[in-house]
Design an enzyme around this catalytic site. Sequence first.
Site, PDB file in Angstrom:
ATOM      1  N   TYR A 103       1.000  -1.082   0.105  1.00 54.02           N
ATOM      2  CA  TYR A 103       0.240   0.450  -0.260  1.00 54.02           C
ATOM      3  C   TYR A 103       0.797   0.736  -0.330  1.00 54.02           C
ATOM      4  O   TYR A 103       1.916   1.306   0.106  1.00 54.02           O
ATOM      5  CB  TYR A 103      -1.314   0.111   0.971  1.00 54.02           C
ATOM      6  N   TYR A 142      -0.344  -9.954   1.140  1.00 52.38           N
ATOM      7  CA  TYR A 142       0.873  -8.662   1.519  1.00 52.38           C
ATOM      8  C   TYR A 142       0.578  -9.676   3.107  1.00 52.38           C
ATOM      9  O   TYR A 142      -0.475 -10.081   3.891  1.00 52.38           O
ATOM     10  CB  TYR A 142       0.591  -7.708   2.021  1.00 52.38           C
ATOM     11  N   ARG A 152      -2.498 -11.725   4.194  1.00 54.62           N
ATOM     12  CA  ARG A 152      -3.616 -11.521   4.339  1.00 54.62           C
ATOM     13  C   ARG A 152      -3.812 -12.196   2.396  1.00 54.62           C
ATOM     14  O   ARG A 152      -3.107 -11.331   1.368  1.00 54.62           O
ATOM     15  CB  ARG A 152      -4.118 -10.382   4.067  1.00 54.62           C
ATOM     16  N   HIS A 155      -7.220  -9.093  -1.189  1.00 57.14           N
ATOM     17  CA  HIS A 155      -8.180  -7.888  -1.328  1.00 57.14           C
ATOM     18  C   HIS A 155      -8.281  -7.176  -1.953  1.00 57.14           C
ATOM     19  O   HIS A 155      -7.377  -5.917  -1.803  1.00 57.14           O
ATOM     20  CB  HIS A 155      -8.918  -8.233  -0.661  1.00 57.14           C
ATOM     21  N   HIS A 157     -10.378  -3.357  -0.862  1.00 62.28           N
ATOM     22  CA  HIS A 157     -11.271  -3.313  -0.052  1.00 62.28           C
ATOM     23  C   HIS A 157     -12.474  -2.143  -0.812  1.00 62.28           C
ATOM     24  O   HIS A 157     -12.335  -1.090  -1.744  1.00 62.28           O
ATOM     25  CB  HIS A 157     -11.216  -1.791   1.000  1.00 62.28           C
TER      26      HIS A 157
HETATM   27 FE   LIG Z   1      -5.351  -4.649   3.139  1.00 59.52          FE
END
Ligand SMILES: [Fe+2]
Lengths: 233, 201
Positions: A103, A142, A152, A155, A157
């Site tokens: 991110y 990640y 995770r 995905h 969000h």
């Molecule tokens: Fe996330």
Amino acid sequence: MTLQYPLQSLAAHPARLSPAYRSTLKRAPTKPLIPMRHTLSELTGPVYGHETVREHDNDLTIQHKSEPLGERIIVHGHVLDEDGRGVPNVLVELWQANACGRYIHVVDQHPAPLDPNFTGAGRTQSDATGYYKFITIKPGAYPWGNHHNAWRPAHIHFSVFGHSFISRLVTQMYFPGDPLFPFDPIFNSVTDEKARARMISSFDLENTKPEWALCYRFDIVLRGRYATPMETK
Amino acid sequence: MSHQRPDGVTPSQTVGPYFKYGLTPNGEYAWNDAFTNNLVTPDTSGERIRVEGKVYDGDGAVVPDSMLEIWQADAQGRFCDPQDKRALPNSSFKGFGRVGTDAGGGYAFDTIKPGQVADPDGKPQAPHIVLAVFARGMLLHLYTRIYFDDEASNASDPVLALVPADRRATLIARRKADSGNAVYTLDIHLQGDNETVFFDV
Ligand SMILES: [Fe+2]
């Protein structure tokens, strides 16, 4: 008021205290929530002007000088109510990691590269039938610090508004067949298998664009239904 | 257009730790804000107020990564939503605001004091703002309300009446005595002795 919001709909959601997801321990309320009747304050919700969403805000691959790295994908579907009717003109926002699972948020410092051509944020408004569409790249998995070797599943969000403040939904869209599903406490905080399946997009070959991008379909079902049963199926 | 009837709603998932650049960039990322914490527009009538405070977790630590959203009526108690038939079409007061808490867990909204809104029986509720709290560690957001300590109508508010008397203070913002402008403070406690009252709506 033409909409109803039965509390039973909330049963699909995760328990706020889900100990396997450790951060819930200090952030879930310990006292019971207080039931109340819905008033106009709960049953109404924000309306957006055309200034909220700009043209191309739904295309995350054209926000910079060049195209981002990664697998280009189309993510589309309908925002629906609990009776399967499209929910028109609602704001859909998304944010996601880049193809490497990183991110741009300053707090994310795990050793994967940033992509100067990818911010990872987009928004759009559903059309008159509830349909929405984004063009983006497939995010990577990640790591996170919840437990040893925690990762995770990939995905995206999503943040969605319905026609009332209490139909508000923030969720995550997953990709079909992810091997990390059994190990992810956030995904598994939804205990009902059918409900979990509603967070997983489906591969959409029909709308995959030859030579250009795979397509995934993700319908988002918001709480509430129109009280007037005008349509027959 | 009707689709196959879904077998339920899409479940909620946490907003996570990384929403800021998408939902509340506030000039720090290459993305624009759809909403801000300033609801006041030049044509808005009503008393200008600021509501501010901090968000705390169960250890009493500040929560620097939460998002708060508010929804409220205008000074005449009308919502900017076509579902409220009394809405004034010419007002640009939208009644919705969003903010991400800062490094110290702090938040602030600049808005106007809302008017009274009727409950389902037509009984007036005390002026209030509806607040939704989102954060990492919260799999489903929480709803609460912000009331104001200088409103006599709090005593007859049908929603406050549902709350045990010793917990009502967690919903009532206090006006700062020393402020020239109207500044109200209300902290949000996710847990603890002063745990905020959240509503099951
Ligand atoms: Fe996330």
